[in-house]
Write a protein that holds these residues in place. Sequence first.
Motif, PDB file in Angstrom:
ATOM      1  N   THR A   1      -2.703  -3.712  -6.395  1.00 25.99           N
ATOM      2  CA  THR A   1      -3.153  -3.656  -7.789  1.00 25.99           C
ATOM      3  C   THR A   1      -3.239  -2.216  -8.286  1.00 25.99           C
ATOM      4  O   THR A   1      -3.591  -1.992  -9.439  1.00 25.99           O
ATOM      5  N   ARG A   2      -2.947  -1.286  -7.431  1.00 20.89           N
ATOM      6  CA  ARG A   2      -2.958   0.141  -7.743  1.00 20.89           C
ATOM      7  C   ARG A   2      -4.333   0.637  -8.186  1.00 20.89           C
ATOM      8  O   ARG A   2      -4.450   1.558  -8.991  1.00 20.89           O
ATOM      9  N   GLN A   3      -5.387  -0.023  -7.683  1.00 20.22           N
ATOM     10  CA  GLN A   3      -6.737   0.444  -7.964  1.00 20.22           C
ATOM     11  C   GLN A   3      -7.101   1.585  -7.023  1.00 20.22           C
ATOM     12  O   GLN A   3      -7.990   2.368  -7.288  1.00 20.22           O
ATOM     13  N   LYS A   4      -6.408   1.649  -5.922  1.00 19.75           N
ATOM     14  CA  LYS A   4      -6.651   2.692  -4.932  1.00 19.75           C
ATOM     15  C   LYS A   4      -5.334   3.411  -4.702  1.00 19.75           C
ATOM     16  O   LYS A   4      -4.274   2.794  -4.711  1.00 19.75           O
ATOM     17  N   ASP A   5      -5.369   4.702  -4.502  1.00 17.32           N
ATOM     18  CA  ASP A   5      -4.132   5.452  -4.319  1.00 17.32           C
ATOM     19  C   ASP A   5      -3.900   5.762  -2.850  1.00 17.32           C
ATOM     20  O   ASP A   5      -4.832   5.839  -2.053  1.00 17.32           O
TER      21      ASP A   5
ATOM     22  N   THR B   1      10.262   3.876  -5.721  1.00 15.46           N
ATOM     23  CA  THR B   1       9.850   2.503  -6.008  1.00 15.46           C
ATOM     24  C   THR B   1       9.182   1.869  -4.804  1.00 15.46           C
ATOM     25  O   THR B   1       9.444   2.223  -3.659  1.00 15.46           O
ATOM     26  N   LEU B   2       8.320   0.921  -5.107  1.00 11.34           N
ATOM     27  CA  LEU B   2       7.738   0.018  -4.117  1.00 11.34           C
ATOM     28  C   LEU B   2       8.219  -1.367  -4.510  1.00 11.34           C
ATOM     29  O   LEU B   2       7.770  -1.925  -5.503  1.00 11.34           O
ATOM     30  N   ASP B   3       9.165  -1.897  -3.758  1.00 16.74           N
ATOM     31  CA  ASP B   3       9.746  -3.186  -4.111  1.00 16.74           C
ATOM     32  C   ASP B   3       8.980  -4.357  -3.514  1.00 16.74           C
ATOM     33  O   ASP B   3       8.928  -5.429  -4.101  1.00 16.74           O
ATOM     34  N   THR B   4       8.397  -4.165  -2.330  1.00 17.73           N
ATOM     35  CA  THR B   4       7.665  -5.220  -1.640  1.00 17.73           C
ATOM     36  C   THR B   4       6.398  -4.633  -1.045  1.00 17.73           C
ATOM     37  O   THR B   4       6.452  -3.618  -0.364  1.00 17.73           O
ATOM     38  N   ILE B   5       5.271  -5.264  -1.315  1.00 14.67           N
ATOM     39  CA  ILE B   5       4.008  -4.899  -0.652  1.00 14.67           C
ATOM     40  C   ILE B   5       3.344  -6.195  -0.226  1.00 14.67           C
ATOM     41  O   ILE B   5       2.953  -7.005  -1.060  1.00 14.67           O
ATOM     42  N   ASP B   6       3.267  -6.419   1.078  1.00 17.72           N
ATOM     43  CA  ASP B   6       2.543  -7.573   1.595  1.00 17.72           C
ATOM     44  C   ASP B   6       1.969  -7.215   2.961  1.00 17.72           C
ATOM     45  O   ASP B   6       2.019  -6.061   3.373  1.00 17.72           O
ATOM     46  N   LEU B   7       1.422  -8.184   3.656  1.00 21.98           N
ATOM     47  CA  LEU B   7       0.783  -7.909   4.948  1.00 21.98           C
ATOM     48  C   LEU B   7       1.768  -7.486   6.029  1.00 21.98           C
ATOM     49  O   LEU B   7       1.378  -6.901   7.027  1.00 21.98           O
ATOM     50  N   LYS B   8       3.064  -7.789   5.846  1.00 24.16           N
ATOM     51  CA  LYS B   8       4.050  -7.499   6.888  1.00 24.16           C
ATOM     52  C   LYS B   8       4.891  -6.262   6.611  1.00 24.16           C
ATOM     53  O   LYS B   8       5.291  -5.575   7.539  1.00 24.16           O
TER      54      LYS B   8
ATOM     55  N   LYS C   1      -0.130   4.921  -6.566  1.00 24.92           N
ATOM     56  CA  LYS C   1      -0.784   4.496  -7.801  1.00 24.92           C
ATOM     57  C   LYS C   1       0.029   4.860  -9.038  1.00 24.92           C
ATOM     58  O   LYS C   1       0.220   4.051  -9.933  1.00 24.92           O
ATOM     59  N   ASN C   2       0.550   6.080  -9.084  1.00 25.52           N
ATOM     60  CA  ASN C   2       1.270   6.551 -10.262  1.00 25.52           C
ATOM     61  C   ASN C   2       2.784   6.444 -10.137  1.00 25.52           C
ATOM     62  O   ASN C   2       3.488   6.628 -11.119  1.00 25.52           O
TER      63      ASN C   2
END
Length: 136
Positions: free
Chosen positions: A96-100, A13-20, A129-130
Amino acid sequence: LLKQFDYKVLDFTLDTIDLKTIKGIIKFRFSSIADIELTISEFYMDLYVNGERVGYIQDVNTFIIPANGYTDISFSYTLNPQYIIKNAIDIIAFTTRQKDAIIGFDGYAKVKSGFISATIPIKSDCSIKNLECTMG
């Protein structure tokens, strides 16, 4: 011992994705076909993003794998995207999972049963992405 021990990634899982931070959990299933229980005494994995080492997971807790059974173990990870992502556009693309991107886990588990012990290599690559993982 090596032939009686197996592992696979159950969940990524990816629970948090931000700049930090990029935070998530990887969950492994360790299984045994042996008639005796196995003990994992140490677990270590280097973390990679697109081939670049960005951290590690280490756990020296004892995990028991029952005879002819399995144990599921979850490990949390935290990555600093500033070390791996070139600019904010890439972060938006990852979100946005447009790039893997591939998060790689490469390490070992120290396993023993009675007086026999072994170091088992563990390797997996997981697609952001997947949210799928392949065993290395």
